[in-house]
Write a protein that holds these residues in place. Sequence first.
Motif, PDB file in Angstrom:
ATOM      1  N   LEU A  46       0.826  -1.206   0.000  1.00 34.47           N
ATOM      2  CA  LEU A  46       0.000   0.000   0.000  1.00 34.47           C
ATOM      3  C   LEU A  46       0.861   1.257   0.000  1.00 34.47           C
ATOM      4  CD1 LEU A  46      -2.742   1.346   0.068  1.00 34.47           C
ATOM      5  CD2 LEU A  46      -2.771   1.061   2.549  1.00 34.47           C
ATOM      6  N   PHE A  47       1.941   1.269   0.787  1.00 35.48           N
ATOM      7  CA  PHE A  47       2.882   2.398   0.752  1.00 35.48           C
ATOM      8  C   PHE A  47       3.432   2.589  -0.657  1.00 35.48           C
ATOM      9  CE2 PHE A  47       4.737   3.572   5.182  1.00 35.48           C
ATOM     10  CZ  PHE A  47       3.459   3.754   5.679  1.00 35.48           C
ATOM     11  N   ASN A  48       3.776   1.491  -1.309  1.00 35.54           N
ATOM     12  CA  ASN A  48       4.334   1.580  -2.663  1.00 35.54           C
ATOM     13  C   ASN A  48       3.317   2.104  -3.678  1.00 35.54           C
ATOM     14  OD1 ASN A  48       6.930   0.719  -1.997  1.00 35.54           O
ATOM     15  ND2 ASN A  48       6.398  -1.444  -2.223  1.00 35.54           N
ATOM     16  N   LEU A  49       2.048   1.840  -3.443  1.00 35.13           N
ATOM     17  CA  LEU A  49       1.000   2.389  -4.317  1.00 35.13           C
ATOM     18  C   LEU A  49       0.844   3.885  -4.075  1.00 35.13           C
ATOM     19  CD1 LEU A  49      -1.769  -0.377  -4.037  1.00 35.13           C
ATOM     20  CD2 LEU A  49      -0.103  -0.059  -5.870  1.00 35.13           C
ATOM     21  N   ILE A  50       0.833   4.290  -2.814  1.00 36.83           N
ATOM     22  CA  ILE A  50       0.670   5.707  -2.484  1.00 36.83           C
ATOM     23  C   ILE A  50       1.811   6.528  -3.082  1.00 36.83           C
ATOM     24  CG2 ILE A  50       0.632   7.407  -0.599  1.00 36.83           C
ATOM     25  CD1 ILE A  50      -0.663   5.207   1.151  1.00 36.83           C
ATOM     26  N   THR A  51       3.034   5.992  -3.004  1.00 34.66           N
ATOM     27  CA  THR A  51       4.207   6.756  -3.437  1.00 34.66           C
ATOM     28  C   THR A  51       4.552   6.566  -4.912  1.00 34.66           C
ATOM     29  OG1 THR A  51       5.648   4.960  -2.630  1.00 34.66           O
ATOM     30  CG2 THR A  51       5.235   6.810  -1.135  1.00 34.66           C
ATOM     31  N   GLY A  52       3.726   5.852  -5.652  1.00 32.81           N
ATOM     32  CA  GLY A  52       3.921   5.748  -7.089  1.00 32.81           C
ATOM     33  C   GLY A  52       4.924   4.713  -7.546  1.00 32.81           C
ATOM     34  N   ARG A  53       5.394   3.848  -6.644  1.00 29.29           N
ATOM     35  CA  ARG A  53       6.332   2.799  -7.053  1.00 29.29           C
ATOM     36  C   ARG A  53       5.623   1.721  -7.859  1.00 29.29           C
ATOM     37  NH1 ARG A  53      11.262   2.302  -4.477  1.00 29.29           N
ATOM     38  NH2 ARG A  53      11.140   0.028  -4.426  1.00 29.29           N
ATOM     39  N   TYR A  54       4.359   1.451  -7.506  1.00 24.63           N
ATOM     40  CA  TYR A  54       3.533   0.515  -8.261  1.00 24.63           C
ATOM     41  C   TYR A  54       2.274   1.243  -8.732  1.00 24.63           C
ATOM     42  CZ  TYR A  54       6.037  -3.190  -5.607  1.00 24.63           C
ATOM     43  OH  TYR A  54       6.973  -3.998  -5.024  1.00 24.63           O
ATOM     44  N   PRO A  55       1.732   0.865  -9.893  1.00 31.59           N
ATOM     45  CA  PRO A  55       0.406   1.368 -10.280  1.00 31.59           C
ATOM     46  C   PRO A  55      -0.675   0.529  -9.593  1.00 31.59           C
ATOM     47  CG  PRO A  55       1.261  -0.042 -12.005  1.00 31.59           C
ATOM     48  CD  PRO A  55       2.357   0.050 -10.967  1.00 31.59           C
ATOM     49  N   VAL A  56      -1.819   1.128  -9.316  1.00 31.07           N
ATOM     50  CA  VAL A  56      -2.926   0.373  -8.724  1.00 31.07           C
ATOM     51  C   VAL A  56      -3.576  -0.490  -9.798  1.00 31.07           C
ATOM     52  CG1 VAL A  56      -3.345   2.171  -7.007  1.00 31.07           C
ATOM     53  CG2 VAL A  56      -4.642   2.193  -9.141  1.00 31.07           C
ATOM     54  N   SER A  57      -4.146  -1.609  -9.378  1.00 28.36           N
ATOM     55  CA  SER A  57      -4.916  -2.436 -10.312  1.00 28.36           C
ATOM     56  C   SER A  57      -6.315  -1.884 -10.478  1.00 28.36           C
ATOM     57  CB  SER A  57      -4.962  -3.889  -9.813  1.00 28.36           C
ATOM     58  OG  SER A  57      -3.661  -4.446  -9.769  1.00 28.36           O
ATOM     59  N   SER A  58      -6.879  -1.374  -9.393  1.00 28.19           N
ATOM     60  CA  SER A  58      -8.173  -0.699  -9.446  1.00 28.19           C
ATOM     61  C   SER A  58      -8.322   0.166  -8.210  1.00 28.19           C
ATOM     62  CB  SER A  58      -9.328  -1.703  -9.541  1.00 28.19           C
ATOM     63  OG  SER A  58      -9.362  -2.528  -8.392  1.00 28.19           O
ATOM     64  N   GLY A  59      -9.249   1.111  -8.271  1.00 30.48           N
ATOM     65  CA  GLY A  59      -9.453   2.029  -7.158  1.00 30.48           C
ATOM     66  C   GLY A  59      -8.709   3.338  -7.368  1.00 30.48           C
ATOM     67  N   THR A  60      -8.817   4.230  -6.382  1.00 32.69           N
ATOM     68  CA  THR A  60      -8.259   5.575  -6.503  1.00 32.69           C
ATOM     69  C   THR A  60      -7.573   5.995  -5.209  1.00 32.69           C
ATOM     70  OG1 THR A  60     -10.101   6.178  -7.960  1.00 32.69           O
ATOM     71  CG2 THR A  60      -8.797   7.987  -7.083  1.00 32.69           C
ATOM     72  N   ILE A  61      -6.424   6.653  -5.356  1.00 31.25           N
ATOM     73  CA  ILE A  61      -5.738   7.282  -4.225  1.00 31.25           C
ATOM     74  C   ILE A  61      -5.741   8.776  -4.463  1.00 31.25           C
ATOM     75  CG2 ILE A  61      -3.578   7.490  -2.937  1.00 31.25           C
ATOM     76  CD1 ILE A  61      -2.885   4.642  -3.881  1.00 31.25           C
ATOM     77  N   ARG A  62      -6.281   9.525  -3.518  1.00 31.14           N
ATOM     78  CA  ARG A  62      -6.325  10.981  -3.633  1.00 31.14           C
ATOM     79  C   ARG A  62      -5.565  11.611  -2.474  1.00 31.14           C
ATOM     80  NH1 ARG A  62     -11.418   9.464  -5.530  1.00 31.14           N
ATOM     81  NH2 ARG A  62     -12.181   9.330  -3.400  1.00 31.14           N
ATOM     82  N   TYR A  63      -4.789  12.621  -2.805  1.00 32.53           N
ATOM     83  CA  TYR A  63      -4.009  13.367  -1.822  1.00 32.53           C
ATOM     84  C   TYR A  63      -4.332  14.845  -2.004  1.00 32.53           C
ATOM     85  CZ  TYR A  63       0.073  15.333   0.557  1.00 32.53           C
ATOM     86  OH  TYR A  63       0.900  16.046   1.382  1.00 32.53           O
ATOM     87  N   ASN A  64      -4.795  15.479  -0.935  1.00 29.36           N
ATOM     88  CA  ASN A  64      -5.264  16.867  -1.037  1.00 29.36           C
ATOM     89  C   ASN A  64      -6.307  17.019  -2.149  1.00 29.36           C
ATOM     90  OD1 ASN A  64      -4.073  18.426   1.022  1.00 29.36           O
ATOM     91  ND2 ASN A  64      -2.111  18.423  -0.065  1.00 29.36           N
ATOM     92  N   GLY A  65      -7.119  15.975  -2.319  1.00 34.65           N
ATOM     93  CA  GLY A  65      -8.177  16.004  -3.317  1.00 34.65           C
ATOM     94  C   GLY A  65      -7.738  15.686  -4.729  1.00 34.65           C
ATOM     95  N   LYS A  66      -6.428  15.454  -4.942  1.00 34.43           N
ATOM     96  CA  LYS A  66      -5.903  15.194  -6.282  1.00 34.43           C
ATOM     97  C   LYS A  66      -5.624  13.705  -6.473  1.00 34.43           C
ATOM     98  CE  LYS A  66      -3.760  19.772  -6.663  1.00 34.43           C
ATOM     99  NZ  LYS A  66      -2.493  20.519  -6.840  1.00 34.43           N
ATOM    100  N   ASP A  67      -6.048  13.191  -7.605  1.00 32.38           N
ATOM    101  CA  ASP A  67      -5.841  11.787  -7.947  1.00 32.38           C
ATOM    102  C   ASP A  67      -4.361  11.543  -8.249  1.00 32.38           C
ATOM    103  OD1 ASP A  67      -5.919   9.217  -8.944  1.00 32.38           O
ATOM    104  OD2 ASP A  67      -7.554   9.582 -10.353  1.00 32.38           O
ATOM    105  N   LEU A  68      -3.769  10.557  -7.570  1.00 37.16           N
ATOM    106  CA  LEU A  68      -2.350  10.238  -7.780  1.00 37.16           C
ATOM    107  C   LEU A  68      -2.126   9.226  -8.899  1.00 37.16           C
ATOM    108  CD1 LEU A  68      -1.006   9.964  -4.100  1.00 37.16           C
ATOM    109  CD2 LEU A  68      -1.086  11.976  -5.592  1.00 37.16           C
ATOM    110  N   SER A  69      -3.180   8.768  -9.535  1.00 34.59           N
ATOM    111  CA  SER A  69      -3.055   7.745 -10.579  1.00 34.59           C
ATOM    112  C   SER A  69      -2.093   8.202 -11.674  1.00 34.59           C
ATOM    113  CB  SER A  69      -4.420   7.457 -11.204  1.00 34.59           C
ATOM    114  OG  SER A  69      -5.319   6.970 -10.236  1.00 34.59           O
ATOM    115  N   GLY A  70      -1.183   7.302 -12.055  1.00 31.33           N
ATOM    116  CA  GLY A  70      -0.257   7.587 -13.141  1.00 31.33           C
ATOM    117  C   GLY A  70       0.967   8.376 -12.738  1.00 31.33           C
ATOM    118  N   MET A  71       1.037   8.836 -11.496  1.00 29.92           N
ATOM    119  CA  MET A  71       2.198   9.604 -11.045  1.00 29.92           C
ATOM    120  C   MET A  71       3.320   8.668 -10.599  1.00 29.92           C
ATOM    121  SD  MET A  71       0.736  12.853  -8.912  1.00 29.92           S
ATOM    122  CE  MET A  71      -0.507  13.959  -9.598  1.00 29.92           C
ATOM    123  N   GLY A  72       4.571   9.044 -10.922  1.00 26.83           N
ATOM    124  CA  GLY A  72       5.729   8.308 -10.458  1.00 26.83           C
ATOM    125  C   GLY A  72       6.201   8.817  -9.118  1.00 26.83           C
ATOM    126  N   PRO A  73       7.193   8.154  -8.519  1.00 21.34           N
ATOM    127  CA  PRO A  73       7.669   8.546  -7.198  1.00 21.34           C
ATOM    128  C   PRO A  73       8.115   9.998  -7.090  1.00 21.34           C
ATOM    129  CG  PRO A  73       8.500   6.377  -7.751  1.00 21.34           C
ATOM    130  CD  PRO A  73       7.811   6.895  -8.982  1.00 21.34           C
TER     131      PRO A  73
END
Length: 251
Positions: A46-73
């Motif tokens: 889960l840490f690796n998904l939050i920090t962009g080391r792995y892409p998620v298979s499904s679902g969404t991670i938002r930080y300060n309301g912004k979607d982190l999908s597709g972002m690298g570390p």
Amino acid sequence: MEHLLEIDAISKHFGGLKALENVSFTMDRGEILGLIGPNGAGKTTLFNLITGRYPVSSGTIRYNGKDLSGMGPSQVAAMGIGRTFQIVRPFADLTVITNVMIALGVSHYAGFWNSVSRYRTPVNLKAARKILARVGIAEYAQQKSENLPLGLKKHLEIARALALRPSLILLDEPAGGLRKEEMDRLIGLVREINGEGTSVLVIEHNMPVVMQLCKRIVVLDHGTKIAEGPPEAIRNNRQVVEAYLGRAGDA
């Protein structure tokens, strides 16, 4: 009020292995939130998904309301999320202060190698000294990081994460392998950092540490969330006890 971090129905599959499945929780600004569970529960994934080391298979991670999908570390770090690792990873042949100065460079320059070649500036030197003093290891500034004992290497990990000027820091088992007095110093440091405005999400196997630090805890087991709540409720939760100790009669 908008949450700082939102984990919304996150799943991560590695081929046929379901490392995380439909995990959801939120984190508020200024919080120290605990993330616990047996080995293999999916915490570091889960840490690796939050920090962009792995892409998620499904679902969404938002930080300060912004979607982190597709972002690298590096993009995630630039947004204000720092992390430490369960196995400490300083640049062993470099001095303590150089390790922090390189981390400061990463926050200023795109790409690791640019940060290495351009980190040594008077401004970064002053900032690195301040950070080392902040985490209590200023006297070791000129020592090679490989020569530090484990407890001080843990503080260096936190110093390098703080060099990114994060508003959220992810700590992966910061108390692992530490003696009681080292744990107490670490707990004090994390509380001070949090008191200065940095939110903290912490993975920790040491239950006394996580119970002292956190007012709320999320529990994972086999990639799913099985409990969430204050320490006392988690301590007395039957599912949590069974996840750690096994069900009566399993033996």
